[in-house]
Structures are given as structure tokens and as C-alpha cells.
Enzyme design. Structure first.
Site, mmCIF file in Angstrom:
data_model
loop_
_atom_site.group_PDB
_atom_site.id
_atom_site.type_symbol
_atom_site.label_atom_id
_atom_site.label_comp_id
_atom_site.label_asym_id
_atom_site.label_seq_id
_atom_site.Cartn_x
_atom_site.Cartn_y
_atom_site.Cartn_z
ATOM 1 C CB THR A 1 42.965 -48.341 6.070
ATOM 2 O OG1 THR A 1 43.210 -49.745 6.003
ATOM 3 C CG2 THR A 1 42.752 -47.941 7.516
ATOM 4 C CD GLU B 1 46.464 -58.028 2.739
ATOM 5 O OE1 GLU B 1 45.277 -58.180 3.085
ATOM 6 O OE2 GLU B 1 47.015 -56.929 2.698
ATOM 7 C CB THR C 1 38.618 -52.272 11.884
ATOM 8 O OG1 THR C 1 39.921 -51.994 12.423
ATOM 9 C CG2 THR C 1 38.550 -53.738 11.565
HETATM 10 C C1 FAD Z 1 52.529 -49.906 8.441
HETATM 11 C C2 FAD Z 1 51.103 -50.094 7.994
HETATM 12 C C3 FAD Z 1 50.835 -50.356 6.654
HETATM 13 C C4 FAD Z 1 49.508 -50.463 6.223
HETATM 14 N N1 FAD Z 1 49.244 -50.629 4.875
HETATM 15 C C5 FAD Z 1 47.961 -50.555 4.438
HETATM 16 C C6 FAD Z 1 47.658 -50.548 3.035
HETATM 17 O O1 FAD Z 1 48.555 -50.650 2.186
HETATM 18 N N2 FAD Z 1 46.374 -50.403 2.636
HETATM 19 C C7 FAD Z 1 45.344 -50.272 3.533
HETATM 20 O O2 FAD Z 1 44.214 -50.149 3.103
HETATM 21 N N3 FAD Z 1 45.588 -50.280 4.876
HETATM 22 C C8 FAD Z 1 46.869 -50.417 5.337
HETATM 23 N N4 FAD Z 1 47.131 -50.413 6.696
HETATM 24 C C9 FAD Z 1 46.024 -50.251 7.637
HETATM 25 C C10 FAD Z 1 45.760 -51.498 8.479
HETATM 26 O O3 FAD Z 1 45.123 -52.473 7.691
HETATM 27 C C11 FAD Z 1 44.953 -51.054 9.687
HETATM 28 O O4 FAD Z 1 45.806 -50.247 10.494
HETATM 29 C C12 FAD Z 1 44.443 -52.203 10.496
HETATM 30 O O5 FAD Z 1 43.496 -52.938 9.741
HETATM 31 C C13 FAD Z 1 43.777 -51.721 11.784
HETATM 32 O O6 FAD Z 1 42.902 -50.684 11.504
HETATM 33 P P1 FAD Z 1 42.994 -49.272 12.261
HETATM 34 O O7 FAD Z 1 44.417 -48.897 12.342
HETATM 35 O O8 FAD Z 1 42.060 -48.333 11.619
HETATM 36 O O9 FAD Z 1 42.531 -49.621 13.708
HETATM 37 P P2 FAD Z 1 41.104 -49.326 14.367
HETATM 38 O O10 FAD Z 1 40.008 -49.877 13.513
HETATM 39 O O11 FAD Z 1 41.049 -47.915 14.768
HETATM 40 O O12 FAD Z 1 41.218 -50.236 15.679
HETATM 41 C C14 FAD Z 1 42.132 -49.921 16.738
HETATM 42 C C15 FAD Z 1 42.250 -51.125 17.653
HETATM 43 O O13 FAD Z 1 40.978 -51.448 18.180
HETATM 44 C C16 FAD Z 1 40.636 -52.804 17.900
HETATM 45 N N5 FAD Z 1 39.202 -52.890 17.576
HETATM 46 C C17 FAD Z 1 38.466 -52.058 16.778
HETATM 47 N N6 FAD Z 1 37.182 -52.453 16.742
HETATM 48 C C18 FAD Z 1 37.096 -53.563 17.528
HETATM 49 C C19 FAD Z 1 36.034 -54.440 17.891
HETATM 50 N N7 FAD Z 1 34.790 -54.266 17.434
HETATM 51 N N8 FAD Z 1 36.312 -55.471 18.717
HETATM 52 C C20 FAD Z 1 37.569 -55.661 19.201
HETATM 53 N N9 FAD Z 1 38.610 -54.858 18.894
HETATM 54 C C21 FAD Z 1 38.380 -53.830 18.064
HETATM 55 C C22 FAD Z 1 41.470 -53.200 16.689
HETATM 56 O O14 FAD Z 1 41.700 -54.595 16.656
HETATM 57 C C23 FAD Z 1 42.733 -52.383 16.920
HETATM 58 O O15 FAD Z 1 43.631 -53.111 17.704
HETATM 59 C C24 FAD Z 1 48.450 -50.353 7.159
HETATM 60 C C25 FAD Z 1 48.741 -50.121 8.515
HETATM 61 C C26 FAD Z 1 50.042 -49.987 8.942
HETATM 62 C C27 FAD Z 1 50.309 -49.687 10.383
#
Ligand code: FAD
Length: 386
Positions: free
Chosen positions: A124, A244, A130
Site C-alpha cells: 500500500t 491471506e 487501493t
Molecule cells: C492496521 C492496518 C494494517 C495494514 N497493514 C498493511 C500491510 O502490512 N501491508 C500493506 O501493504 N498494506 C497494509 N494495510 C493497508 C490496507 O490494505 C489498506 O488500508 C486497504 O487496502 C484500503 O486501502 P486504503 O486505506 O488506501 O483506502 P483507499 O483506497 O483510499 O479507499 C478508501 C475507501 O474508499 C473505498 N473505495 C476506493 N475506491 C473505490 C471504488 N472504486 N469503489 C468503491 N469503493 C472504493 C475503499 O473501499 C475504502 O473504504 C493496512 C491497513 C491498516 C489500517
């Protein structure tokens, strides 16, 4: 009370026996301190539980994903949180499936022996979230090395891991045929990287989970640390995500049972209006409904694990299991909190801690909307929306 007559009773009993040495109070104290459960993780490693899926030829137990998921489930069911350790299970799989013979021989026996931890995976990024294929971290080949520049966010367990799997772009997006191409994965030696161009900044957060921002400033890593073919890394990462998601589903199932057991016990014991609160159907029905949801989600978790273990496609089931289990554990958490009334908010009962912990699974490692999007597009044939 709860049906668990599967063939994993021996694993369940052994993990429970280990967890008995780490009662609620242990996790509660660490939660207040936001400290890593080092002793607990050491005990799991020494007992060999975190090398369950490493093949016997490399010193592991050679168990499948179903058995591994039972280990994760039991940890959560005993009141702990597998989030401190689950990375080892699926990151090891990335090396096993895609690594060279030399890489497997170099790392897997030492991981199995508990000498090395491979707890972290860095995918990430802060600006792209995402939308992974737009990630901006680059790996540029320079003679026998790759030079890494960029930034990651939410990268978990880095401070408690020796190795990390890193996804970075090796060919610019504009030069690839498909946006999923041109990314590669690398094994990063964490301690070495921290002294030579990688900086980790912990992110204080809602749960006791060690997670970080990472900054790469001309970090050089040996070219031999590339896993598999250059440019194919995104595909390799996707291959690992089914494992996972299934493991996470099992953790949610463990949480779900934990909440239901606590709610049931409390509803039987707490007397208000001269009778146990559980005598009121307004209290008992939501607990029964939550139990039904956890049991149903559990079936999908076993189906996903079964398909994975028989080397059949399991993407749909792994995603659906993760969705159902995360939803069921969250509903069970809510019901449990409601059953406890005011006492649910007191730290000493651990409900609020587990409530916070299980909430995370709606967002990470994949958010619910992205699962809906996968099902809509890949299973139902609806138009791609992004
Ligand atoms: C405690 C914690 C531990 C983590 N550990 C890891 C790790 O070890 N390694 C790693 O790589 N990542 C890690 N992550 C990251 C995690 O995988 C991401 O937070 C998660 O995939 C969501 O991505 P984002 O936070 O960038 O949300 P964003 O992509 O910014 O999205 C925000 C919201 O909008 C929604 N959204 C975005 N685009 C769309 C769309 N096109 N249609 C509908 N809804 C949408 C999403 O579903 C989400 O609810 C961790 C996160 C947390 C909070």
C-alpha cells in the site's frame, strides 16, 4: 456449546494450551501500552506454529491452509490477535511459490527454525491506496543491484520482522502493455535496509497493531533478491492474497466465537429485574442471530481453504469468506457490547479491545467495497467500474 467437531482437535488443543499462558490480562496490558506481544510470538515460533505451512523438506510441518487457518482461529478465539503474526504464514508462501531454489534454501529453513521472521509485506502507498497498479515506488536496476525510491504506508510488523516482501515498479506504467505488468517483488533485509536508505515511522492507531510509514531514499538491494521474473510481481502478490484472505476469515471466525461465548456467559450471569438478562428474548435473539452468521461464514472459510489445499481456483471463495466472516465477527462484536451494557466499555472486560480489533477487518487487508467489486465484475459479469 459451539460445534467444532472437525479433524483438527489436536491442533486446537495444543494452540489453546499455549494461549492459556497468555490470558486476557496479558493482551489488555500490552494494548494499553501499545506494545508488541513479543513473548507470545516467541512462544508460537518456538512451538513451530508459524512454520506450519513450510514444507517438511525445508524444516516446516508441511501443513495446508486449512490447518494454518485453524491456528489463527484459535489464537483469536482465545482472546489474542493473530494480526501480530499472520504475515509469516502468507509471506512465506510468496517465497515458496515464486522464489528460486537458492532463495528457498537460503530463507525457508531459517524461517522454520525460528531464526528469521518474514512478517511484513509492503504494497500500500499513501497517494494511490487501493489502486495498486498506479503505485509510485520504483526499483531501478543498476549493475548487480536495484535502487529503491518511494514511499509506503500501513506496513505492518516491520519493527518485528527480519525480512519484508516489497512491491515496486520496475517498468514505468506508460511503457507497459497492461497496467498489472512492470511491477516486481523483492526480499528486503529489514535491518540492513533501515541502516541504508529505508526509514520507518510508526503510525499510532486504533488497535495495538505495529504498522508504519516507510520511506525509501536510494535504498540499494542485491539483484538476487528479486523474486521470480522481473515485471510479474503483481501477479505473484495476487496469488498470495487468497491465502491471506482465508486466514483473515478464520481469525474473524475466532473473534466471532469469542464474542458469542462472552455474550452468552454474561447474559446467563447478569441479573437485572430479578432474572438473568439472557431470559429476555430481546437479549438472546441477537446473540442467536450472530451465532448463525458466524457458523454460515465458517462454511465458506472451510470451502476456500479446501479449494486452496487441493490447488483449485479459490479467489471467489476466499473473497466471499473474508467478506462474510468480517461481517459476522463485527455483528457479533456489536451484539456482545450491547449485551454487556455499560460494562462493555470498561477495559477490564476486554470487549472494547476485541471490538476495536475486529472492526479493522472491514477495511484491511481488503476493504468490503473491493470484494463487492470483485464479485460483481468477475463472478457476475457486471461492467468493470475502474
Ligand atoms: C492496521 C492496518 C494494517 C495494514 N497493514 C498493511 C500491510 O502490512 N501491508 C500493506 O501493504 N498494506 C497494509 N494495510 C493497508 C490496507 O490494505 C489498506 O488500508 C486497504 O487496502 C484500503 O486501502 P486504503 O486505506 O488506501 O483506502 P483507499 O483506497 O483510499 O479507499 C478508501 C475507501 O474508499 C473505498 N473505495 C476506493 N475506491 C473505490 C471504488 N472504486 N469503489 C468503491 N469503493 C472504493 C475503499 O473501499 C475504502 O473504504 C493496512 C491497513 C491498516 C489500517
Amino acid at each position: 456449546m459451539i460445534n467444532q467437531n472437525d479433524e483438527f482437535q489436536e491442533i486446537r488443543s495444543a494452540v489453546r494450551a499455549l494461549c492459556a499462558d497468555f490470558p486476557d490480562e496479558y493482551f489488555r496490558t500490552l494494548d494499553a501500552q501499545r506494545a508488541y506481544p513479543e513473548k507470545f510470538v516467541d512462544a508460537l515460533i518456538q512451538a513451530g506454529w508459524l512454520s506450519a505451512m513450510i514444507p517438511e523438506e525445508y524444516g516446516g510441518s508441511g501443513l495446508g491452509l486449512t490447518a494454518a487457518s485453524v491456528i489463527m482461529e484459535e489464537i483469536n478465539r482465545c482472546g489474542g490477535n493473530s494480526g501480530a503474526v499472520h504475515g509469516q504464514m502468507y509471506n512465506m508462501g510468496t517465497v515458496l511459490r515464486n522464489g528460486s531454489r537458492a532463495q528457498k534454501e537460503k530463507y525457508l529453513p531459517r524461517i522454520a527454525a525460528g531464526e528469521l521472521r518474514i512478517q511484513s509485506m509492503a504494497v500500500t502507498e499513501p497517494t494511490t491506496g487501493t489502486d495498486t497498479t498506479k503505485l509510485k515506488t520504483t526499483a531501478v536496476r543498476k549493475d548487480d543491484r536495484y535502487v529503491i525510491n518511494g514511499q509506503k504506508v500501513w506496513i505492518s510488523r516491520v519493527q518485528h520482522s527480519d525480512l519484508m516482501i516489497l512491491l515496486a515498479r520496475t517498468t514505468p506504467l506508460a511503457e507497459v502493455r497492461k497496467k498489472s505488468e512492470g511491477m516486481s517483488i523483492f526480499i528486503v533485509d529489514v535491518k540492513e535496509a533501515l541502516s541504508r536508505g529505508m526509514t520507518a515511522r510508526p503510525i499510532p492507531n486504533m488497535v495495538n497493531h505495529e504498522t508504519n510509514e516507510l520511506f525509501f531514499d536510494n535504498l540499494e538491494i542485491p539483484a538476487e533478491n528479486l523474486i521470480g521474473a522481473e515485471g510479474q510481481g503483481f501477479r505473484y502478490i495476487l496469488d498470495g492474497l487468497n491465502a491471506e484472505r482465508t486466514l483473515i476469515a478464520a481469525e474473524c471466525i475466532g473473534d466471532g466465537y469469542w464474542f458469542i461465548e462472552r455474550a452468552t456467559r454474561y447474559a446467563n450471569e447478569r441479573v437485572v429485574f430479578d432474572r438473568p438478562i439472557g431470559k429476555n428474548q430481546g437479549v438472546q435473539f441477537p446473540i442467536a442471530a450472530a451465532y448463525i452468521e458466524v457458523e454460515a461464514a465458517n462454511l465458506m472459510r472451510y470451502e476456500a481453504a479446501r479449494l486452496f489445499d487441493t490447488h483449485l481456483p479459490c479467489g471467489a471463495q476466499a473473497n466471499m469468506a473474508k467478506y462474510l466472516a468480517a461481517k459476522a465477527s463485527w455483528e457479533a462484536a456489536n451484539v456482545c457490547l450491547q449485551t454487556y451494557g455499560g460494562f462493555g466499555f470498561a477495559c477490564e472486560y476486554d470487549i472494547e479491545r476485541k471490538f476495536r480489533e475486529t472492526r479493522l477487518y472491514q477495511v484491511a487487508p481488503i476493504s468490503t467495497n473491493l470484494i463487492f467489486s470483485y464479485v460483481a465484475e468477475h463472478l457476475l459479469g457486471l461492467p468493470r467500474s475502474f
